[in-house]
Structure formats: C-alpha cells, structure tokens
Design a protein around this motif. Sequence first.
Motif, mmCIF file in Angstrom:
data_model
loop_
_atom_site.group_PDB
_atom_site.id
_atom_site.type_symbol
_atom_site.label_atom_id
_atom_site.label_comp_id
_atom_site.label_asym_id
_atom_site.label_seq_id
_atom_site.Cartn_x
_atom_site.Cartn_y
_atom_site.Cartn_z
ATOM 1 N N MET A 165 -19.337 27.121 68.037
ATOM 2 C CA MET A 165 -18.860 27.805 66.891
ATOM 3 C C MET A 165 -18.875 29.171 67.162
ATOM 4 N N ILE A 166 -17.997 30.087 67.004
ATOM 5 C CA ILE A 166 -17.936 31.246 67.291
ATOM 6 C C ILE A 166 -17.666 32.094 65.683
ATOM 7 N N GLY A 167 -18.701 33.180 65.648
ATOM 8 C CA GLY A 167 -18.739 33.791 64.100
ATOM 9 C C GLY A 167 -19.194 35.109 64.018
ATOM 10 N N ASP A 168 -19.285 35.518 63.132
ATOM 11 C CA ASP A 168 -19.524 37.134 63.025
ATOM 12 C C ASP A 168 -21.096 37.339 63.411
ATOM 13 N N LYS A 169 -21.885 36.622 63.604
ATOM 14 C CA LYS A 169 -23.377 36.929 64.077
ATOM 15 C C LYS A 169 -23.563 36.515 65.470
ATOM 16 N N GLY A 170 -22.834 35.413 66.149
ATOM 17 C CA GLY A 170 -23.379 35.019 67.470
ATOM 18 C C GLY A 170 -22.301 33.887 67.928
ATOM 19 N N PHE A 171 -22.817 33.416 69.074
ATOM 20 C CA PHE A 171 -22.019 32.077 69.770
ATOM 21 C C PHE A 171 -23.033 30.973 69.640
ATOM 22 N N GLU A 172 -22.515 29.985 69.095
ATOM 23 C CA GLU A 172 -23.391 28.730 69.001
ATOM 24 C C GLU A 172 -22.747 27.583 69.620
#
Length: 125
Positions: A28-35
């Motif tokens: 999951m790539i989002g506004d706060k980090g890579f997961e």
Amino acid sequence: MVQSLNTKIDLVIDATAFTGLTDYGEIMIGDKGFEFYHGRDPRKFIQIPWEEVDYVIASVMFKGKWIPRYAIQTKKNGTYTFSSKKPKMVLRAIREYVNPERMVQSLGFMDVVKRGIRAKFGKNK
C-alpha cells in the motif's frame, strides 16, 4: 489488526517481500508511507514512513523493459526488498513522495565484476 500509517491510499497491489523467507501480501502506497501487509498473517507487516526512506533501489534489466525487484533503503533499519506485479507503476507512485534523485538503479552483473577486479588489482596497491 494493524493501524495503517496512511490517510489517503494511492496504490494497492499484490507483492512479495523478501525478508529471509518469502512473504506474499499487498503493498500500500499512500500519503504517509510505504506499507506491506502479509496476506495471511496480520502480525507480519512492514511500515516505512516517507521521512525514513533514504534510497529506493531498482534492479533494471534489458534497458528498462523488466524490473524484477526493488528495494527501499531506510536511514536506520536497513534495506527491504520487494517485487510486485507492476513494478513500474509502484515506482511511479513512490516517486510522488520520494525525491527522484534518491531513486537509483542497482549495479548490473558486469559492473559488480568490474568493481571486484579493480578492488583486487587496482591502482591503490
């Protein structure tokens, strides 16, 4: 269940994490980090905030036609290696949050051999 770092998700894709043993799950790539979340075991996850990312290293083959894997090198916790279904899409999504100058190609096979020869028989001896 693990609480996500992100408030907005840009990309979710099936992926593989190479952490000793191979773990299958989703990136999951989002506004706060890579997961990365494991597909079956909710206790196995990797969360990397964008502030912690030092380099993104891509293994590029056949002049950019194929990217088998990429790695995220953090400032404190080492390097995490991943592969996914559409790596170019993942790297483009990462580029939105990481400085493009911090995204590099890994050395090719011949580059590693040249470095080894130079180190063995180089001018510094």
